[in-house]
Design an enzyme around this catalytic site. Structure first.
Site, short mmCIF file in Angstrom:
data_model
loop_
_atom_site.label_atom_id
_atom_site.label_comp_id
_atom_site.label_asym_id
_atom_site.label_seq_id
_atom_site.Cartn_x
_atom_site.Cartn_y
_atom_site.Cartn_z
N ARG A 3 -13.33 -7.36 -2.53
CA ARG A 3 -12.67 -7.29 -1.21
C ARG A 3 -12.12 -5.89 -0.96
NH1 ARG A 3 -7.17 -5.88 0.47
NH2 ARG A 3 -6.77 -6.90 2.45
N LEU A 4 -12.41 -5.34 0.21
CA LEU A 4 -11.75 -4.12 0.64
C LEU A 4 -10.76 -4.47 1.73
CD1 LEU A 4 -14.67 -1.53 1.01
CD2 LEU A 4 -13.26 -2.02 -0.99
N THR B 13 0.92 -1.13 0.00
CA THR B 13 0.00 0.00 0.00
C THR B 13 0.95 1.17 0.00
OG1 THR B 13 -1.72 -1.10 1.30
CG2 THR B 13 -1.48 1.25 1.67
N ASP C 93 -7.83 -2.49 4.50
CA ASP C 93 -7.98 -1.44 5.51
C ASP C 93 -7.68 -0.05 4.97
OD1 ASP C 93 -5.26 -1.94 5.17
OD2 ASP C 93 -4.77 -1.67 7.28
N THR D 143 0.27 -0.55 6.72
CA THR D 143 0.46 -1.27 5.46
C THR D 143 0.46 -2.77 5.77
OG1 THR D 143 2.86 -1.28 5.61
CG2 THR D 143 1.86 0.57 4.45
N HIS D 144 0.48 -3.55 4.75
CA HIS D 144 0.41 -5.01 4.81
C HIS D 144 -1.03 -5.46 5.08
CE1 HIS D 144 4.68 -4.37 4.64
NE2 HIS D 144 4.94 -5.66 4.66
N THR D 145 -1.22 -6.34 6.07
CA THR D 145 -2.46 -7.11 6.11
C THR D 145 -3.64 -6.37 6.74
OG1 THR D 145 -0.97 -8.94 6.46
CG2 THR D 145 -3.31 -9.41 6.61
N GLY D 146 -4.50 -5.84 5.90
CA GLY D 146 -5.63 -5.07 6.39
C GLY D 146 -6.64 -5.89 7.16
N1 GLY Z 1 -3.29 -2.76 3.70
C1 GLY Z 1 -3.76 -2.93 2.41
C2 GLY Z 1 -4.76 -3.98 2.21
O1 GLY Z 1 -4.97 -4.79 3.10
O2 GLY Z 1 -5.34 -4.01 1.15
#
Ligand code: GLY
Length: 307
Positions: free
Chosen positions: A193-194, A165, A196, A216-219
């Site tokens: 899919r959204l 991101t 974060d 950033t990384h896993t939303g």
């Molecule tokens: N942080 C970005 C996403 O999960 O799409």
């Protein structure tokens, strides 16, 4: 003044610094820089260089928050649009809503005069199809995309491409503390899919009275833990920036079920402090920092926290 952004911000960070130095409103300064990131094909997680969803369509997400007014604009799963951070700003400026998604967001982009972009970079299309082809039987290939996608959602997830991101946080010359994000999201995600990045409170939050945070990384984890809002609320409750980030990290670490992956938290307070921490990351994570005491932006290493 202060500006921090994640490593992927390299194409536009200097531009945002120049705009902040010129006294530009922080949101506009950050969107100028992010527009460069969104156009840069070498950045493989944002805009044109990003990755498509499971059926090979680009769906980008973005969010902006003005920490002085606490106004927010977000767009999610937007097709055919590269400058999605600028589109999120238009949602904040022109609508009584906070968030638009999908076809509605694209319709609004048309009304605002945004071009219809060919958002799928040919190399991203090639990588996506080569990866997918390995998983599909000849029958599935013939019917694709009219097959159940959920089983593939588990098997074709590429851990090397789920992350990133771009996130920018700034305190501008007027004392406004603001946040902007943009992403193409999780590579090969289920359509619609959204993450974060367009979710205020999870992927970003700003309050000019206290500070700002963005992830950033896993939303999937920060949406469950309300990470960015937790940090700013911690500052409001009198915690130091170090303590506020630790509080948010503890909430993420407490998650044991569901998808657990890498996460990077970026945060600033209004006293000029900043903190960037990486959780569950297996490679060094860096970020960009600038404030007026630095002759040039610095590319620094984040604090790595063990799980
Ligand atoms: N942080 C970005 C996403 O999960 O799409």
């Amino acid at each position: 003044m202060i500006l921090i952004a994640n490593s992927e911000a390299w194409p536009g960070f200097a531009r945002t610094v120049a705009a902040l130095k010129a006294g530009t409103y922080g949101i506009d300064a950050m969107i100028e820089g992010i527009a460069e990131v969104e156009r840069e094909p070498k950045v493989r997680s944002v805009g044109y260089g990003g990755w498509p969803n499971m059926i090979g369509e680009m769906e980008c997400d973005a969010g902006v928050m003005d920490g002085t007014t606490r106004e927010v604009g977000c767009v999610g799963a937007v097709p055919s649009t590269i400058p999605v951070a600028a589109l999120a700003r238009e949602v904040m400026r022109r609508l009584p809503h906070v968030m638009l998604t999908g076809a509605g967001a694209r319709r609004f982009a048309d009304e605002c005069g945004f071009a219809r972009d060919d958002a799928l970079f040919p190399d991203s299309k090639r990588v996506w199809w080569e990866r997918l082809e390995q998983e599909l039987s000849p029958e599935e290939r013939a019917k694709f995309p009219d097959i159940p996608l959920a089983p593939l959602n588990h098997t074709i997830t590429d851990p090397e491409r789920v992350r990133d991101t771009t996130v920018f946080l700034a305190r501008d010359a007027a004392g406004g503390t603001h946040a902007v994000t943009s992403t193409s999201g999780w590579a090969w995600k289920y359509p619609g899919r959204l993450g974060d990045s367009p979710i205020p409170g999870a992927g970003f939050y700003a309050d000019s009275r206290y500070g700002a945070a963005a992830c950033t990384h896993t939303g999937e984890m920060t949406m469950r833990a309300g990470t960015a809002r937790s940090i700013v609320l911690g500052l409001r409750m009198g915690l130091s920036l170090i303590e506020a980030v630790d509080l948010a990290v503890a909430d993420v670490r407490d998650l044991t079920a569901g998808f657990i992956g890498a996460l990077v938290i970026h945060a600033i307070d209004i006293h000029g402090n900043h903190r960037v921490v990486a959780l569950n990351c297996h490679e060094p994570i860096r970020y960009w920092l600038w404030h007026p005491a630095l002759a040039a932006p610095e590319h620094r290493e984040a604090e790595h926290l063990t799980a």
